[in-house]
Design a protein around this motif. Structure first.
Motif, PDB file in Angstrom:
ATOM      1  N   GLY A  27      44.600 -53.831   9.855  1.00 42.40           N
ATOM      2  CA  GLY A  27      44.549 -52.366   9.830  1.00 42.40           C
ATOM      3  C   GLY A  27      43.180 -51.756   9.625  1.00 42.40           C
ATOM      4  O   GLY A  27      43.073 -50.537   9.433  1.00 42.40           O
ATOM      5  N   ALA A  28      42.122 -52.568   9.654  1.00 46.40           N
ATOM      6  CA  ALA A  28      40.770 -52.000   9.524  1.00 46.40           C
ATOM      7  C   ALA A  28      40.530 -51.011  10.666  1.00 46.40           C
ATOM      8  O   ALA A  28      41.019 -51.196  11.782  1.00 46.40           O
ATOM      9  N   ASP A  29      39.779 -49.960  10.355  1.00 40.91           N
ATOM     10  CA  ASP A  29      39.508 -48.904  11.334  1.00 40.91           C
ATOM     11  C   ASP A  29      38.338 -49.258  12.245  1.00 40.91           C
ATOM     12  O   ASP A  29      38.195 -48.682  13.323  1.00 40.91           O
ATOM     13  N   LYS A  33      38.206 -44.720   5.247  1.00 40.03           N
ATOM     14  CA  LYS A  33      38.249 -45.561   6.435  1.00 40.03           C
ATOM     15  C   LYS A  33      37.691 -46.933   6.036  1.00 40.03           C
ATOM     16  O   LYS A  33      36.697 -47.012   5.296  1.00 40.03           O
ATOM     17  N   VAL A  34      38.328 -47.986   6.524  1.00 36.44           N
ATOM     18  CA  VAL A  34      37.888 -49.346   6.170  1.00 36.44           C
ATOM     19  C   VAL A  34      37.286 -50.002   7.413  1.00 36.44           C
ATOM     20  O   VAL A  34      37.935 -50.102   8.456  1.00 36.44           O
ATOM     21  N   LEU A  35      36.025 -50.422   7.291  1.00 34.74           N
ATOM     22  CA  LEU A  35      35.368 -51.151   8.386  1.00 34.74           C
ATOM     23  C   LEU A  35      35.030 -52.547   7.883  1.00 34.74           C
ATOM     24  O   LEU A  35      34.497 -52.699   6.781  1.00 34.74           O
ATOM     25  N   THR A  36      35.374 -53.557   8.661  1.00 34.05           N
ATOM     26  CA  THR A  36      35.041 -54.910   8.244  1.00 34.05           C
ATOM     27  C   THR A  36      33.544 -55.150   8.421  1.00 34.05           C
ATOM     28  O   THR A  36      32.952 -54.666   9.389  1.00 34.05           O
ATOM     29  N   GLY A  37      32.954 -55.871   7.485  1.00 35.12           N
ATOM     30  CA  GLY A  37      31.516 -56.126   7.566  1.00 35.12           C
ATOM     31  C   GLY A  37      31.187 -57.599   7.729  1.00 35.12           C
ATOM     32  O   GLY A  37      30.033 -58.000   7.599  1.00 35.12           O
TER      33      GLY A  37
END
Length: 305
Positions: A202-204, A186-190
């Motif tokens: 498409g970030a989760d 899963k990709v979360l933007t930081g």
């Protein structure tokens, strides 16, 4: 222990201090309740914003167990682990689990600039020491070590390494991760100033900073975008951007705490060596916050989207 679903908005919350430099759990709870009411999906403790480097070990323990009690099973509590040695990281992970954390955000080794092999070994060793799910914190801009796609290929062997906090500042990296691994991570933007852009790619989820002061607006942007109401999300985000820029400076803690004071869910106290903002710098930040609050947008009923 709650199951962690790595999607949605995860505030990297600030740690509140009293005037005499003790943990201020009363004000901390005020903020946590505001986050829950706004519809966040998890709480991250002890990150950069949480002044982790300034916290004593027993304070970290107290913070985790107190937060777990405060959220009372509504959302998972994630503990950030940022240590110089593998041994210390394993110990921190054990304590977090004992105190009720449901997951971990894990930085590469601090201070020593580990090479790729050392970094992968570090992550794998810690992953094997626990059954807690792990989010890799990939922030080469601030921490000088990049976890590359080839390294993620090796980390994919560890089932409990499940997600990444993507803070490379390279927006294409989200597409690269998805193209190479599908949904494996899963990709979360930081990065707050790439929040909506990352969701579009498409970030989760979004590990957010200004959410500490503006929880409803942050969650509304996420929910509207995911519901395909892009124009509405974009309108709020354009209003938000000058505030989000307070997150991408070395004084982010002081900035965001000032914003929390302005929205009534925090206090300004930071722990030395950090000092409260003063002079022209303080005036500028207060001006940004004041303008933002004055023009605060009306939000749709985003919780029922």
């Amino acid at each position: 222990m709650m199951k962690v679903v790595w999607q949605g908005v995860f505030p990297a919350v600030t740690t509140k201090f009293t005037d005499d430099d003790k943990l201020d759990l009363k004000m901390f709870e005020t903020n946590i309740q505001a986050q829950l009411a706004a519809g966040v999906n998890g709480i991250i403790l002890g990150g950069t914003l949480g002044e982790a480097g300034s916290l004593m070990v027993d304070e970290k323990d107290e913070l985790v167990s107190a937060t777990v009690a405060m959220v009372s099973g509504k959302v998972p509590v994630i503990m950030n682990v940022a240590e110089q040695t593998t041994k210390a990281a394993i110990s921190a992970v054990e304590k977090a689990q004992k105190n009720g954390a449901s997951g971990l955000m894990l930085l590469p080794p601090m201070r020593y600039k580990a090479d790729d092999h050392e970094t992968v070994t570090f992550y794998k060793t810690i992953a094997k020491s626990t059954d807690l799910p792990i989010m890799v914190y990939n922030n080469p801009v601030d921490y000088k070590i990049e976890v590359t796609l080839d390294m993620f290929e090796q980390l994919a062997e560890c089932d409990n390494i499940q997600s990444v906090k993507e803070s490379t500042r390279d927006i294409s990296n989200i597409t690269r991760m998805i193209n190479r691994f599908g949904g494996r991570f899963k990709v979360l933007t930081g990065v707050d100033t790439l929040g909506l852009e990352s969701l579009f790619m498409g970030a989760d989820g979004w590990v957010a900073g200004l959410v500490c002061a503006f929880p409803r607006e942050t969650v509304a942007i996420y929910k509207l975008q995911k519901a395909g109401r892009h124009e509405e999300a974009l309108k709020i985000y354009r209003w938000f951007l000058p505030l989000l820029e307070l997150d991408i400076t070395s004084k982010l803690v002081q900035n965001i705490k000032l914003a929390e004071v302005a929205t009534g869910i925090g206090s300004e106290n930071v722990r030395a060596p950090r000092l409260n903002l003063s002079g022209a710098e303080r005036k500028h930040v207060l001006q940004v916050i004041e303008t933002g609050i004055k023009n605060r947008p009306e939000l749709p009923d985003y919780l029922n989207l």
